[in-house]
Design a protein around this motif. Structure first.
Motif, PDB file in Angstrom:
ATOM      1  N   LEU A 144     -30.781  -5.418  42.206  1.00  0.00           N
ATOM      2  CA  LEU A 144     -31.171  -4.033  42.461  1.00  0.00           C
ATOM      3  C   LEU A 144     -31.447  -3.878  43.956  1.00  0.00           C
ATOM      4  O   LEU A 144     -32.341  -4.567  44.501  1.00  0.00           O
ATOM      5  N   PRO A 145     -30.710  -3.043  44.662  1.00  0.00           N
ATOM      6  CA  PRO A 145     -30.916  -2.892  46.111  1.00  0.00           C
ATOM      7  C   PRO A 145     -32.267  -2.247  46.420  1.00  0.00           C
ATOM      8  O   PRO A 145     -32.801  -1.470  45.625  1.00  0.00           O
ATOM      9  N   TYR A 177     -35.093  -6.128  43.396  1.00  0.00           N
ATOM     10  CA  TYR A 177     -35.211  -7.116  42.323  1.00  0.00           C
ATOM     11  C   TYR A 177     -33.893  -7.892  42.236  1.00  0.00           C
ATOM     12  O   TYR A 177     -32.817  -7.344  42.507  1.00  0.00           O
ATOM     13  N   ASN A 178     -33.990  -9.147  41.813  1.00  0.00           N
ATOM     14  CA  ASN A 178     -32.824  -9.969  41.491  1.00  0.00           C
ATOM     15  C   ASN A 178     -33.064 -10.550  40.099  1.00  0.00           C
ATOM     16  O   ASN A 178     -33.895 -11.443  39.927  1.00  0.00           O
ATOM     17  N   ARG A 179     -32.347 -10.039  39.093  1.00  0.00           N
ATOM     18  CA  ARG A 179     -32.556 -10.439  37.702  1.00  0.00           C
ATOM     19  C   ARG A 179     -31.508 -11.437  37.227  1.00  0.00           C
ATOM     20  O   ARG A 179     -31.310 -11.615  36.031  1.00  0.00           O
ATOM     21  N   GLY A 180     -30.874 -12.072  38.185  1.00  0.00           N
ATOM     22  CA  GLY A 180     -29.922 -13.112  37.808  1.00  0.00           C
ATOM     23  C   GLY A 180     -30.593 -14.209  36.984  1.00  0.00           C
ATOM     24  O   GLY A 180     -31.714 -14.622  37.276  1.00  0.00           O
ATOM     25  N   GLU A 212     -40.169 -10.472  43.187  1.00  0.00           N
ATOM     26  CA  GLU A 212     -41.291 -10.139  42.317  1.00  0.00           C
ATOM     27  C   GLU A 212     -42.627 -10.519  42.955  1.00  0.00           C
ATOM     28  O   GLU A 212     -43.627  -9.810  42.805  1.00  0.00           O
ATOM     29  N   ARG A 213     -42.636 -11.662  43.672  1.00  0.00           N
ATOM     30  CA  ARG A 213     -43.876 -12.041  44.353  1.00  0.00           C
ATOM     31  C   ARG A 213     -44.211 -11.018  45.435  1.00  0.00           C
ATOM     32  O   ARG A 213     -45.389 -10.678  45.632  1.00  0.00           O
TER      33      ARG A 213
END
Length: 984
Positions: free
Chosen positions: A806-807, A831-834, A850-851
């Motif tokens: 997500l950019p 976010y990077n949900r990989g 997320e951190r």
């Protein structure tokens, strides 16, 4: 409306000017009268003087002409006129000399015969004349003769001494004087029948160049004459000392000057050969010229005007006719400067000015004393009024004055000053008081003191508006306050309460209390007992707020003047009590509003904190425990009597700021998504995606089985196939167990584990359905950059797909030079949900993005608190609440502050936040650590300059750590008896 601007005048200057002006005006009035009277007197005196001079001039002319007229008549009867020849006429020489000696005004005596012979005897009595005639030294007379008895005219000058002896004879062929053509000869012959003596008009004598006239008398065609010189008139005028600059002259009707007291100017004096007289204009005397022109103009009224202004100088003028017998009319012209005529008056005026100035100078001390007597007290009162206008009541009281009105004003000003000073002191004290109970007692004590009351009570209207609840009572001189206070019902009929009546009537009321009245005794026995009296007066008035609403009542008791007559309050005391009740009511209303707002703010704060804790069941009571621990640590610091916190103290404002900051230290978490705050596993977003991975493994197993089943193996062969599949299925089970363990995030991931994770993720499975079906618009946009694969398609077991990223919106990228000084490293993506990306997190469950989102809560906390319009004493709330993730070495976030840049409460918050987070057992992503583990970690953080070492030591030595552990930790977590080792 136009504002009028004016400059006020000093009363001292005004009074001085008025008093001096009165003296000056009196002098000016007297001086003006004196000048007017002096001017009139001057005109009268001048008129008298001019008339006298005129009479003297007329008398002088007549005195000169009368003997000359007689002499002319006598000579006409002598042989001088009847002698037949020149020698006979010369025989009359002694007679002629006697006539000259007898009459000094005669210039010459002479006679002219009918044939033109002429004989003249002239006295040589002046050096000018002797010089003109070039006479010998001893010559007293000169005989001028023209003999026409012979054919040849013989003219000669004979110079004679005083005895008429011939000194010198001079033949004068050029002397051919013809008497028959002269005016005197013709006038005498014309008057011969009567024998009168004729008088010619003044003219210029041919020989002497003197101004004079001729008197002549004729006998038988011959004429005898005498020349009268008017030089004596000029001498007479010169003797008239009217003023130094006065001008006088005698003129005839033609304007010819006959007499003038001074020498004629050279330009106007008659020259040799001229016979005309000098005119008035030729004198070059402006005032005489102007006077004669005015007289010649024919304006009678102008001619009679005694004043004439010439060259900016006033002159007093007069034309005085000179009446002479038988002669032409002559005029005496007189002009004198008015300032010289008024010299005495002017001198008197100047003397009066000096006397007046002297009087003014002598009066200055009196004027100064009198003006000061009025102005100094008024000036002091003006300064006092100005000081009162600035609310400066510190100076001395205004001095008393001997002037009754000023003294009354001074007394009134003193009373006003003390009243306002007392009023302002009480109002300021009431406004500054922040403790409500103390405020009520202050209102009572100040009002009782100012009003001179013996006691008082305060009642406040209850929340339902039905009762007057007692909030304070004070009795002056009583041994103790009553044990209980009276609560009044506002709807009670016939209430004996003055307070209730004041509310009902909306004004100040008075009530006389008596011991004998049972109703009074029942309700007010405490007052009677406290004051030891049988009667008193109770005064009550309503207290109203800014909205004119009654918020309470103030009651005051007064002892009676006598046993039977209660004390009456003066109107001024009633007015002051009513005026004081206004600020008291406002102060009470302010405190009620402040207390209500504080309660509202407190409820709102706890509401926000409770909402944050309630937002996730896994944050537990973090927002409630951190404030408690922070305040425990702050109290320990305030109680410290030695060490680095020996001088540390927090006032009420600082405690309020610490309280609010502690409760709102995580208010920014309202912006953090729940799935991030509560992320319990690595694959969890809104839901835990491990279920999807499990499904894929199930699918792998099913596909393996189906592949075998499709072979339609016999049963014996099927068993064999199962045995062959058992190792693969066991491997898949073990690999899923590994993936599940990685998802928990309990341990640090090694490189071998990461390699195995990538190896397992590389397994493929067959997708036969379109993965774009049923997706949201945002998710479809993320897939738009990847081409659609033909089905069926082999996909890896674990994947990091483009649509997992997500950019980050530009609005969430803080500027480098942000005003709040945040120094967080912002990840590239929101976010990077990989799947592999999340499972590869080496420590914990949170990715970098997320951190950052978790850490961003403190940024939002600071932003939110900075947006609040906090009062001055709460300005430190954002700094305290936003600093609990900073580290002492500057490596913390969000602003990278060092220990010296942080306040003590902010460092306390950091210690409390860390300890609560380590020991809390209600987190989904970890278990609460033992006390020993938590202290070990905090000791390491202290050594690494992440926590304040002094506060950590205070945390352990003061007993705060143990007290908090006993209140909030499970007993099995408390595994430490001795805390000293953690300080080494």
């Amino acid at each position: 409306m136009k504002t009028l601007h004016y400059t006020p005048r000093s009363i001292y200057v005004t009074l001085s000017v008025i008093m001096i002006a009165l003296v000056v005006l009196l002098y000016l009035a007297l001086a003006s009268y004196q000048l007017r009277a002096g001017k009139q007197r001057m005109l009268r005196v001048a008129a008298d003087t001019f008339e006298r001079v005129g009479r003297e001039a007329a008398a002088a002319i007549e005195g000169e002409l009368r003997p000359a007229r007689t002499t002319a008549a006598l000579l006409a009867d002598t042989a001088l006129l009847t002698a037949p020849d020149q020698s006979t006429r010369l025989a009359q020489l002694p007679l002629l000399a006697g006539a000259l000696r007898a009459n000094p005004s005669l210039s010459a005596v002479y006679g002219g015969s009918e044939n033109g012979s002429f004989l003249l005897l002239r006295r040589l009595d002046s050096p000018a004349l002797r010089e003109l005639m070039k006479s010998p030294d001893r010559a007293a007379f000169v005989l001028q003769s023209v003999n026409r008895d012979r054919p040849v005219i013989q003219g000669r000058h004979d110079f004679l001494d005083a005895d008429l002896r011939l000194l010198e004879a001079r033949e004068r062929p050029d002397y051919v004087f013809e008497p028959r053509g002269r005016p005197w000869f013709k006038q005498a012959q014309a008057a011969e029948p009567g024998g009168a003596v004729v008088q010619t008009a003044p003219y210029l004598f041919y020989t002497t160049r003197e101004v004079g006239l001729t008197l002549a008398s004729a006998r038988g065609g011959a004429v005898a004459g005498v020349d009268v010189s008017l030089q004596a008139l000029s001498a007479m005028l010169a003797r008239q000392r009217i003023t130094p600059s006065a001008e006088l002259m005698i003129v005839d009707a033609r304007g010819a000057v006959l007499a003038y007291p001074r020498s004629l100017p050279p330009s106007s004096a008659p020259q040799v050969g001229e016979s005309r007289l000098v005119t008035v204009d030729e004198l070059s005397v402006p005032v005489l010229s102007a006077l004669w022109r005015r007289a010649s103009s024919g304006q009678a009224r102008a001619a009679d005007e005694p004043l004439l202004n010439v060259a900016d100088r006033d002159w007093v003028v007069r034309l005085e006719p000179l009446v002479t017998a038988g002669g032409p009319p002559l005029t005496l012209a007189i002009a004198a400067p008015s300032d010289e005529l008024l010299a005495d008056a002017i001198h008197s005026r100047n003397l009066s000015v000096l006397i007046t100035a002297g009087m003014v100078l002598l009066m200055l001390p009196l004027v100064h004393w009198a003006a000061n007597l009025v102005s100094r007290p008024l000036e002091q009162l003006a300064h006092e009024a100005e000081a009162i206008r600035r609310f400066d009541f510190g100076g001395p009281d205004p001095a008393r004055s001997r002037i009754r009105e000023v003294d009354r004003l001074a007394l009134a000003m003193t009373g006003m000053k003390h009243t306002l000073s007392r009023f302002m002191e009480i109002s300021s004290a009431l406004s500054a008081e922040r403790q409500f109970d103390t405020l009520l007692q202050r209102i009572l004590s100040e009002t009782i003191s100012v009003a001179g009351a013996t006691g008082g009570a305060l009642h406040l209207v209850s929340a339902d508006g039905q009762r007057l609840e007692p909030t304070g009572v004070r009795l002056r001189g009583a041994q103790g306050e009553p044990a209980s206070l009276i609560e009044w019902q506002l709807d009670e009929p016939d209430s004996p309460s003055a307070a209730v009546q004041a509310v009902r009537q909306d004004r100040m009321v008075s009530l006389d209390l008596h011991w004998e009245n049972p109703a009074h005794l029942a309700r007010y026995s405490a007052i009677f007992m406290g004051l030891n009296t049988t009667s008193l007066r109770l005064v009550a008035l309503p207290l109203k707020n800014r909205q004119n609403e009654v918020v309470g009542t103030l009651s005051l008791s007064f002892l009676p003047d006598t046993a039977d007559h209660p004390q009456d309050l003066s109107p001024s005391r009633k007015a002051f009590i009513e005026a004081l009740a206004g600020p008291a009511a406002v102060a009470i209303d302010n405190q009620l509003l402040l207390r209500a707002r504080k309660e509202l703010l407190e409820s709102f704060i706890q509401l926000v904190a409770g909402a944050i804790d309630a937002k996730s069941p896994y944050t537990g009571a973090h927002c409630q425990r951190v404030p408690e621990l922070t305040k425990m640590l702050a109290r320990a610091a305030c109680d410290a009597s030695e060490g680095p916190f020996a001088d540390f103290r927090l006032d009420d404002d600082a405690w309020e700021a610490l309280h609010i900051a502690a409760w709102l230290h995580d208010c920014g978490k309202v912006t953090t998504p729940e799935f991030v705050v509560d992320k319990a596993t690595k694959l969890e977003t809104i839901y835990d995606r491990i279920h999807e991975v499990r499904m894929r493994f199930e699918l792998l197993k099913r596909e393996a089985q189906l592949a075998r089943y499709e072979a339609l193996l016999p049963a014996d062969v099927l068993e064999q196939v199962r045995q062959e599949l058992a190792p693969l299925l066991a491997q898949l089970d073990e690999e899923f167990a590994f993936i599940a363990a990685c998802n928990e995030g309990g341990e640090t991931m090694t490189e071998a584990q990461l390699a195995r994770l990538r190896e397992i993720g590389a397994r493929t499975w067959t997708r036969t359905l379109d993965d774009r079906l049923g997706l949201s618009g945002d998710e479809l946009k993320r897939k738009a950059g990847r081409p659609v694969a033909a089905l069926p398609v082999q996909e890896p077991l674990l994947a990091d797909k483009p649509e997992h990223v997500l950019p980050r919106p530009e609005r969430e990228r803080p500027p480098e030079a942000n005003p709040l000084g945040f120094r967080l490293q912002v990840p590239e993506h929101l976010y990077n949900r990989g799947e592999l990306y999340n499972l590869s997190v080496t420590r914990g469950t949170l990715t970098e993005e997320e951190r950052y989102k978790i850490n961003d809560h403190i940024v939002q906390t600071i932003k939110m608190l900075n947006e609040l319009p906090l009062p001055r004493h709460l300005r430190s709330v954002p700094e305290i609440a936003g600093g609990h993730h900073e580290k002492m070495d500057g490596s913390g976030y969000p602003r990278g502050l060092t220990r010296d840049q942080m306040s003590v409460p902010a460092r306390m918050m950091a210690v409390a936040d860390v300890f609560e987070a380590l020991t809390a057992d209600d987190r989904p992503y970890k278990k609460g650590k033992l006390l020993s583990e938590a202290l070990e970690i905090m000791a390491a953080m202290r050594r690494e300059q992440h926590l304040d070492g002094e506060l950590f030591e205070l945390f352990l030595r003061s007993g705060v750590c143990r007290d908090y552990a006993q209140r909030f930790l499970h007993p099995e977590q408390i595994d430490v008896d001795e805390l000293e080792p953690y300080l080494s």
